[in-house]
Design a protein around this motif. Structure first.
Motif, PDB file in Angstrom:
ATOM      1  N   VAL A  79       1.022  -1.345  -0.010  1.00 60.43           N
ATOM      2  CA  VAL A  79      -0.122  -0.352   0.482  1.00 60.43           C
ATOM      3  C   VAL A  79       1.000   1.167   0.119  1.00 60.43           C
ATOM      4  N   ASP A  80       0.884   1.756  -0.875  1.00 56.06           N
ATOM      5  CA  ASP A  80       1.613   3.169  -1.114  1.00 56.06           C
ATOM      6  C   ASP A  80       0.771   4.308  -0.537  1.00 56.06           C
ATOM      7  N   ILE A  81      -0.493   4.505   0.051  1.00 52.23           N
ATOM      8  CA  ILE A  81      -1.044   5.798   0.532  1.00 52.23           C
ATOM      9  C   ILE A  81      -2.147   5.894   1.673  1.00 52.23           C
ATOM     10  N   SER A  82      -1.885   6.410   2.676  1.00 50.35           N
ATOM     11  CA  SER A  82      -2.775   5.752   4.093  1.00 50.35           C
ATOM     12  C   SER A  82      -3.235   7.328   3.858  1.00 50.35           C
ATOM     13  N   ARG A  83      -4.871   7.442   3.910  1.00 49.57           N
ATOM     14  CA  ARG A  83      -5.639   7.794   4.639  1.00 49.57           C
ATOM     15  C   ARG A  83      -6.558   7.819   5.304  1.00 49.57           C
ATOM     16  N   ILE A 409     -10.655   1.677   0.005  1.00 50.02           N
ATOM     17  CA  ILE A 409      -9.334   1.094  -0.644  1.00 50.02           C
ATOM     18  C   ILE A 409      -8.332   1.076   0.736  1.00 50.02           C
ATOM     19  N   GLU A 410      -7.895   0.531   0.849  1.00 46.53           N
ATOM     20  CA  GLU A 410      -6.605  -0.518   1.726  1.00 46.53           C
ATOM     21  C   GLU A 410      -6.046   1.152   2.640  1.00 46.53           C
ATOM     22  N   THR A 411      -5.536   0.839   3.004  1.00 46.06           N
ATOM     23  CA  THR A 411      -4.449   1.768   3.588  1.00 46.06           C
ATOM     24  C   THR A 411      -3.938   1.389   4.830  1.00 46.06           C
ATOM     25  N   CYS A 412      -3.854  -0.036   5.330  1.00 42.80           N
ATOM     26  CA  CYS A 412      -3.176  -0.514   6.294  1.00 42.80           C
ATOM     27  C   CYS A 412      -1.920   0.047   5.410  1.00 42.80           C
ATOM     28  N   GLY A 413      -0.553   0.313   5.993  1.00 44.21           N
ATOM     29  CA  GLY A 413       0.795   0.107   5.486  1.00 44.21           C
ATOM     30  C   GLY A 413       1.262  -0.786   5.886  1.00 44.21           C
ATOM     31  N   ALA A 414       1.485  -1.325   6.380  1.00 43.04           N
ATOM     32  CA  ALA A 414       1.396  -2.864   7.009  1.00 43.04           C
ATOM     33  C   ALA A 414       1.158  -4.358   6.375  1.00 43.04           C
ATOM     34  N   TRP A 415       2.546  -4.756   5.708  1.00 41.14           N
ATOM     35  CA  TRP A 415       2.468  -5.624   4.541  1.00 41.14           C
ATOM     36  C   TRP A 415       1.835  -7.172   4.412  1.00 41.14           C
ATOM     37  N   GLN A 416       2.664  -7.256   6.157  1.00 37.21           N
ATOM     38  CA  GLN A 416       1.628  -8.482   7.045  1.00 37.21           C
ATOM     39  C   GLN A 416       0.112  -8.715   6.795  1.00 37.21           C
TER      40      GLN A 416
END
Length: 769
Positions: A79-83, A409-416
């Motif tokens: 994920v590249d952005i967080s909202r 949209i997915e906004t969780c930056g922790a890929w796991q």
């Protein structure tokens, strides 16, 4: 569990009362005294300004600012952005000056401080006597509320009473976009327009990156203002005026704010005009009118949603506070809104919705506000395109709903978490299944519901893999509900949730073949959906791996039983929370689990499992759970009550309703635990009330803690109001209306009507036996 109450507020059945102000509790009280009306919310901060530690929090549901996420090494699916929900306008902004001294409780002398949140009216009141440096004494009373009828409106009333003098006081009242989140150093806002039209002050702000616009306006209702002037600063517009005070007499003024959050793409002029139109539309609305309408709203709500506990004043206050906050945070006015993890009380978790909405919150609304429950599911339907796009990003088909989102949209930056926690879609399917069983809304099921179910099943079909040795299907490289084990294979909960989602999809399609053939044909054409896919869903579901050993214990995931054991009670209290004190990899190396995983499966689909199976799994997993999630204790309490472990059930419950009031997790300052608040309601209704909703009919096996004399709760079911009352000897059921309801009580079927029935509690369900 090592949780200790931080008791600070007075115990009162219908209010939250702070009898004196302790600066060390300032942030906590800001959260506890939060107000909301689904559209907007405000923390309980001091509107007159406070130079001590404080967090001026003013929020609009679904209103966010965007930030870039940095990954030193980036791969597909990241994920590249967080909202995240952003702090907005302080529409309560006030400053009071007397003889050149500005009111500031961090600096000024004061006495007789009290703050009260009235759960019957939704009014927050704070009062104290301000003692100036010159010895003048003035009683100051602040009131605030948010309209539950007109969600754009917020109100403030300030009452002043000069005790030992007569003279004038200077008031500044405005709209301020300068507050920012604790983790930022400046505001996220630029101000585009600030104007005064007749008696209305208005401002238009825009977030710096996402460029969302917010209109805010106010007017002051008081005809005794003198020397009124407009104030303009970089991010503020306001009014400055004088009020004459007469010794021993009270004078007040009201502020009515009208706010409009523009989330769609519109030009600035259009947004300004819509905001001004709203301000003009509500220009004659008075504070007393809003107060009266709110009184009516809460009277109606409490008549159908109250829970009464006799013999436990603390939990009586606690559960009413939970119910109050649930209705404040969401009541179904807008299908574009959802329930953030902290509601509208703080920015932690970014105001985002998680799978908790369907797993914990939806049940409350199904039985207290069915239309709101439907709107929560409509929210997911409206964001189906974003879920389908996320599935593509993960090299899958169908719809993969995000683990963390504010706008779909997915906004969780922790890929796991964002890539491996694939149970969210299954939880939504569970929510549709639950809503259909209890509300019988076939129109929804055969339109929005089945479309979501097909796309969810398509995702699970494309993500599943087959064991080359057994031929069974399962999910590899996932993270379940328990976030202390990642990249595992065949997480039992995830596999079972996907199995049930696909089976339910097949059942709905088969039902449509009998009752609405034309609609089904149209659906299949529009979705390019074939009978072959139906057969694939069924085959995968029928052959899903659900790992279980011969002794009846479900293995949380492949290899779990072979993990090194750790005694969770041996971990020193100062090492919590573990995320802050243990190296990240250390968390994943034992059989310690963060929260209920297998037990969550046994609760959600209770009718699929015997009490014997529930008991053996409870005995195995309960000692391994550290409860680092606030959601976990309630599930353990519910299952413990079901398997006859009454003392453990009450021990897990004892802080459920007061998690935030008594700051058990020492993080209430960040905002309220909204989904845990919903779990507290479930704890009473599903736990001690013994309700289950997945059988042929609504069933109950009530128990009652030995500490209680009785408890009573209400459910809206089949468009009737059902009252359940339990004491130490009997359980009574009564329908408010004319309809008869078929219920299963302690394994026997009863027809309950307005005359009610009472049944002796079987001995095995008595907590004191």
């Amino acid at each position: 569990m090592g949780k200790i109450a931080d008791k600070y507020y007075l115990v009162d059945p219908w209010s939250i009362v702070e009898e004196k102000f302790e600066p060390t509790h300032s942030h906590i009280s800001e959260s506890v005294f939060s107000l909301g009306n689904e559209y907007m919310g405000v923390r309980g901060y001091f509107e007159e300004g406070y130079s001590g530690e404080r967090h001026v929090g003013s929020y609009f549901n679904g209103f966010y600012e965007e930030t870039d996420l940095f990954h030193p090494a980036r791969y597909k699916g990241f994920v590249d952005i967080s909202r995240d929900m952003t702090n907005t306008v302080d529409w309560l902004y006030t400053r009071l000056l007397l003889d050149g001294e500005q009111l500031d409780l961090a600096k000024c002398k004061y006495d007789e401080f009290t703050r009260r949140l009235d759960l019957k009216t939704g009014i927050l009141t704070r009062s104290f006597i301000w003692i100036t440096a010159t010895g003048k004494r003035i009683k100051v009373t602040f009131e605030r509320l948010l309209s539950m009828k007109i969600n754009h409106i917020g109100g403030q009333r300030i009452e002043l009473e000069a005790i030992n003098f007569s003279g004038s006081i200077k008031v500044l009242s405005g709209l301020d976009f300068s507050p920012h989140a604790p983790y930022f150093t400046e505001s996220n806002w630029d101000c585009l327009t600030r104007e005064k039209h007749e008696s209305t002050y208005a401002i238009l702000g825009q977030t710096k990156k996402s460029r969302l616009r917010l209109f805010s306006s106010f007017r002051i209702n008081n005809n005794k203002k003198q020397k009124e002037e407009m104030i303009l600063e970089d991010k503020l517009i306001g009014s400055s005026f004088l009020l004459d005070l007469e010794e021993g007499k009270k004078i007040s003024f009201d502020k009515i704010a009208v706010n409009y959050a523009a989330k769609k793409k519109e030009d600035n002029q259009s947004i300004w005009e819509k905001g001004m139109n709203l301000a003009n539309q509500y220009k004659d609305v008075t504070y007393d009118q809003v107060r009266f309408e709110n009184q009516e709203y809460w009277n109606k709500m409490w008549s159908t949603s109250d829970i009464v506990i006799e013999g436990d004043p603390e939990n009586q206050q606690g559960i009413r506070y939970c119910i109050f906050q649930l209705h404040q945070t969401y009541h179904g006015s807008d299908a574009s809104l959802n329930i953030g993890a902290k509601g509208l009380s703080g920015e932690a978790y970014g105001g985002k919705a998680f799978w908790d909405t369907e797993a914990y919150c939806l049940q409350f609304y199904i039985f207290n506000n069915p239309e709101a429950a439907k709107k929560l599911l409509c929210y997911r339907y409206n964001l189906l395109p974003e879920a389908k796009e996320r599935a593509k990003e993960l090299d899958c088909e169908g719809a993969c709903y995000p683990i963390s989102t504010i706008d779909g949209i997915e906004t969780c930056g922790a890929w796991q978490h964002s890539s491996l926690q694939i149970h969210v879609s299954g939880a939504i399917a569970y929510g549709i299944w639950n809503y259909d069983r209890l509300c019988q809304d076939k129109e929804f099921l055969y339109s929005m519901g089945i479309e979501m179910l097909i796309e969810i099943s398509r995702f699970y079909k494309s993500r599943v893999q087959q064991d080359p040795l057994t031929g069974e299907y399962g999910y590899y490289g996932v993270m379940g509900v328990d976030e202390f084990h990642m990249m595992v294979n065949n997480n039992c909960f995830t596999n079972y949730l996907a199995k049930k989602a696909m089976s339910f999809t097949v059942d709905v399609i088969n039902a449509m073949k009998l009752s609405c053939v034309t609609e089904l044909k149209s659906l299949m054409i529009n979705m390019n959906f074939t009978q072959d896919e139906v057969e694939q869903f069924k085959y995968i579901a029928d052959n899903m791996c659900v790992p279980q050993k011969e002794n009846g214990i479900y293995e949380q995931h492949d290899g779990f039983f072979a993990l090194p054991h750790i005694d969770v009670n041996s971990i020193p209290i100062e090492e919590f929370p573990l995320y802050n004190h243990w190296s990240y990899d250390r968390i994943y190396r034992t059989d310690m689990i963060k929260q209920a995983d297998v037990l969550m499966m046994l609760f959600m689909y209770s009718g699929d499992f015997s009490n014997e199976i529930k008991l053996i799994n409870y005995d195995y997993y309960e000692p391994r759970c550290i409860h680092e999630s606030s959601l976990s204790p309630s599930v353990h309490s519910i299952v413990a009550a079901e398997v006859g472990k009454h003392k453990e059930a009450y021990e897990f419950f004892r802080f459920a309703t007061r998690l935030d009031l008594d700051n058990y997790n020492r993080n209430t300052k960040e905002g309220l635990h909204m989904t845990s608040i919903a779990a507290a309601w479930m704890n009473i209704v599903y736990g001690f009330g013994g309700m289950r909703t997945d059988g042929e009919m609504l069933s109950f096996n009530p128990t009652i803690p030995s500490e209680w004399q009785s408890f009573r709760f209400f459910l809206t079911y089949q468009q009737e109001l059902l009252q359940i009352e339990v004491n130490q000897e009997k359980v009574c059921f009564q329908v408010a209306g004319e309809k008869n309801l078929s219920l299963c009580i302690y394994g026997n079927r009863y027809l309950v009507d307005k005359n009610g029935i009472c049944i002796n509690i079987p001995e095995e369900y008595l907590a004191n036996k």
